[in-house]
Design an enzyme around this catalytic site. Structure first.
Site, short mmCIF file in Angstrom:
data_model
loop_
_atom_site.label_atom_id
_atom_site.label_comp_id
_atom_site.label_asym_id
_atom_site.label_seq_id
_atom_site.Cartn_x
_atom_site.Cartn_y
_atom_site.Cartn_z
N HIS A 17 45.52 48.78 41.61
CA HIS A 17 46.28 48.93 40.36
C HIS A 17 47.10 50.22 40.38
CE1 HIS A 17 42.75 46.57 38.36
NE2 HIS A 17 43.75 45.73 38.56
N LYS A 41 35.71 37.35 26.59
CA LYS A 41 35.09 37.80 27.84
C LYS A 41 34.58 39.23 27.69
CE LYS A 41 36.35 37.97 32.68
NZ LYS A 41 37.54 38.13 33.52
N ARG A 90 48.72 39.99 45.29
CA ARG A 90 47.87 40.25 46.44
C ARG A 90 48.11 39.25 47.55
NH1 ARG A 90 42.93 41.55 42.65
NH2 ARG A 90 44.18 40.07 41.52
N SER A 128 38.98 44.28 40.71
CA SER A 128 37.97 44.94 39.87
C SER A 128 36.62 44.26 40.02
CB SER A 128 38.39 44.89 38.39
OG SER A 128 39.56 45.62 38.17
P1 ADP Z 1 41.70 42.29 38.87
O1 ADP Z 1 42.06 40.97 39.50
O2 ADP Z 1 41.48 43.37 39.88
O3 ADP Z 1 40.61 42.19 37.84
P2 ADP Z 1 43.69 42.59 36.76
O4 ADP Z 1 43.49 41.28 36.13
O5 ADP Z 1 43.38 43.79 35.94
O6 ADP Z 1 42.96 42.79 38.14
O7 ADP Z 1 45.16 42.66 37.38
C1 ADP Z 1 46.26 43.23 36.78
C2 ADP Z 1 47.45 43.08 37.69
O8 ADP Z 1 47.26 43.87 38.85
C3 ADP Z 1 47.75 41.67 38.19
O9 ADP Z 1 49.16 41.54 38.26
C4 ADP Z 1 47.13 41.67 39.56
O10 ADP Z 1 47.76 40.72 40.40
C5 ADP Z 1 47.43 43.09 40.00
N1 ADP Z 1 46.50 43.57 41.01
C6 ADP Z 1 45.16 43.65 40.96
N2 ADP Z 1 44.63 44.17 42.08
C7 ADP Z 1 45.69 44.43 42.90
C8 ADP Z 1 45.82 44.95 44.22
N3 ADP Z 1 44.74 45.28 44.93
N4 ADP Z 1 47.07 45.09 44.74
C9 ADP Z 1 48.14 44.71 44.02
N5 ADP Z 1 48.09 44.21 42.77
C10 ADP Z 1 46.89 44.07 42.21
#
Ligand code: ADP
Length: 160
Positions: A17, A41, A90, A128
């Site tokens: 992130h 959730k 990703r 996460s």
């Molecule tokens: P997670 O899947 O880690 O719980 P979130 O739902 O908080 O993450 O994701 C928020 C945004 O960050 C989404 O657009 C997700 O694709 C992106 N994201 C999460 N992890 C990564 C990563 N390792 N590299 C690039 N983008 C990421």
């Protein structure tokens, strides 16, 4: 002024992130990290805690702000006068869902554009939920989340 919103659950913020936030802060005049409140959730951290952790690690980026939002992303965008949704991508697994969301948001508000930023290779496996799994079983999360967040993750998991 070009304002972008980077939405997600950030439970907790990872280095993946943070990488998107850092790179995104160079693309937009202002980047708002939007922590999506999902009433259905229960996460690890509550929402004010997630915001505080993100603020702690993004304090050095002067054009980055962090807030929570509930409901439709496009309504939050309007309120913040933002025109671009920033998403991290990703692997193929993110694609189908993100593609659908981008089309839906565009349908709801054609003025809103979604921009995808490719993950940096070293974070492509990081999420996460993976961090929480590793920490829960006593694994090392150094390098997975920002250093300033490591102790918070372990103590939160221990307190459960
Ligand atoms: P997670 O899947 O880690 O719980 P979130 O739902 O908080 O993450 O994701 C928020 C945004 O960050 C989404 O657009 C997700 O694709 C992106 N994201 C999460 N992890 C990564 C990563 N390792 N590299 C690039 N983008 C990421």
């Amino acid at each position: 002024m070009k304002i972008g919103v980077y939405p997600g659950s950030f439970d907790p913020i990872t280095n993946g992130h943070l990488d998107i936030i850092e790179r995104g802060s160079k693309v937009f005049d202002k980047l708002i990290v939007g922590v999506l409140v999902n009433v259905d959730k229960k996460g690890l951290f509550d929402y004010p805690e997630r915001v505080e952790l993100i603020q702690r690690v993004t304090a050095k980026y002067k054009n980055v702000e962090v807030r929570c939002f509930e409901g439709l992303l496009i309504d939050f965008m309007k309120k913040e006068e933002a025109s671009v949704i920033l998403k991290g991508l990703r692997a193929f697994s993110d694609f189908e869902y993100e593609f659908q969301m981008a089309l839906m948001n565009n349908k709801l508000d054609p003025e809103v554009e979604t921009v995808f930023m490719m993950t940096s290779a070293q974070y492509s496996y990081l999420s996460s939920s993976a961090v929480k799994q590793v920490a829960k079983f006593g694994g090392r999360i150094e390098g997975l989340v920002p250093d300033e967040v490591i102790d918070d993750v372990y103590s939160k998991i221990l307190s459960l």
